[in-house]
Design an enzyme around this catalytic site. Sequence first.
Site, mmCIF file in Angstrom:
data_model
loop_
_atom_site.group_PDB
_atom_site.id
_atom_site.type_symbol
_atom_site.label_atom_id
_atom_site.label_comp_id
_atom_site.label_asym_id
_atom_site.label_seq_id
_atom_site.Cartn_x
_atom_site.Cartn_y
_atom_site.Cartn_z
ATOM 1 C CG ASP A 67 -0.280 -0.425 2.512
ATOM 2 O OD1 ASP A 67 0.964 -0.387 2.573
ATOM 3 O OD2 ASP A 67 -0.989 -0.790 3.448
ATOM 4 C CG ASN A 136 -8.653 -2.026 12.183
ATOM 5 O OD1 ASN A 136 -7.699 -2.653 11.717
ATOM 6 N ND2 ASN A 136 -9.114 -0.926 11.607
ATOM 7 C CG HIS A 138 -5.669 -2.544 9.004
ATOM 8 N ND1 HIS A 138 -5.734 -1.189 9.213
ATOM 9 C CD2 HIS A 138 -4.375 -2.881 9.284
ATOM 10 C CE1 HIS A 138 -4.552 -0.744 9.582
ATOM 11 N NE2 HIS A 138 -3.715 -1.747 9.636
ATOM 12 C CD GLU A 143 -8.467 0.587 7.857
ATOM 13 O OE1 GLU A 143 -8.511 -0.293 8.742
ATOM 14 O OE2 GLU A 143 -7.703 1.564 7.927
HETATM 15 P P1 PGA Z 1 2.210 -1.873 12.944
HETATM 16 O O1 PGA Z 1 1.036 -1.796 11.888
HETATM 17 O O2 PGA Z 1 3.165 -2.892 12.431
HETATM 18 O O3 PGA Z 1 2.785 -0.493 12.965
HETATM 19 O O4 PGA Z 1 1.585 -2.284 14.235
HETATM 20 C C1 PGA Z 1 0.564 -2.984 11.352
HETATM 21 C C2 PGA Z 1 -0.531 -2.679 10.378
HETATM 22 O O5 PGA Z 1 -1.265 -1.695 10.609
HETATM 23 O O6 PGA Z 1 -0.685 -3.421 9.407
#
Ligand code: PGA
Length: 247
Positions: A67, A136, A138, A143
């Site tokens: 992304d 969450n 994702h 999302e």
């Molecule tokens: P993080 O994010 O590794 O900074 O916890 C993971 C994500 O949001 O995919």
Amino acid sequence: MRIYEVKNYEELSRKAADMIAAQIILKPDCVLGLATGSTPVGAYRELIKKYENGELDFSQVSSVNLDEYKGLSGENDQSYRYFMNHNLFDHVNIDKTRTHVPNGLEPDADKACADYNTLIGSMGGIDLQLLGIGGNGHIGFNEPCEEFICDTHCVSLAQSTIEANARFFDSIDEVPKFAYTMGIRNIMSAKKVLLLASGKNKAQAVYDSCFRPVTPHVPASVLQLHPDTVIIADSDALSLAKEKGVF
Ligand code: PGA
């Protein structure tokens, strides 16, 4: 899915790097699907060490990232292109022309997404897709929502994601509100998926994704349907699953 429990973030990073290194050794011209966020940074550091020790050669490797924020250029230090250069690509012998991130500067979302889908297809598919997981549930910027979205698409980021990412920006108002992300089919088409989860703040997401029904409300749960998904999670990330007696 196979779940490996590790003690802590250091062990998670070493194990993840070992698996990515094994992929590169088995298939030197492999296509790696790569991820940003804080979780994979340690694994990238371990990969750089392996390269410096002469154990790994990235010269034929290609990559596609999950992304990119819409509206940020690769020079912006909060863009995911910048992150990848800074945390991995600048330190190994990968050919940067073979490393790909969605074009955050393409204002036409339909074009940016169609171009990225075409690119992924033209690379012959992803051999190993690395993933973090949001609190969450994702994956990439897919999302929680009512249905899985298959291909690369433009997303409006969840408020919780904007808040989680605000730590990287001077103020929350500077966090972009939109991003281009691979879709669920892009991710599920990878031959192998490696998801990393570290910390108590991922315990609910890990429990819901691995031990509860598959639902687009927890996007990572779809990985239960993937034939070759490996999860490396530390004890904190598995704490809820253990409390519930399912792991
Ligand atoms: P993080 O994010 O590794 O900074 O916890 C993971 C994500 O949001 O995919």
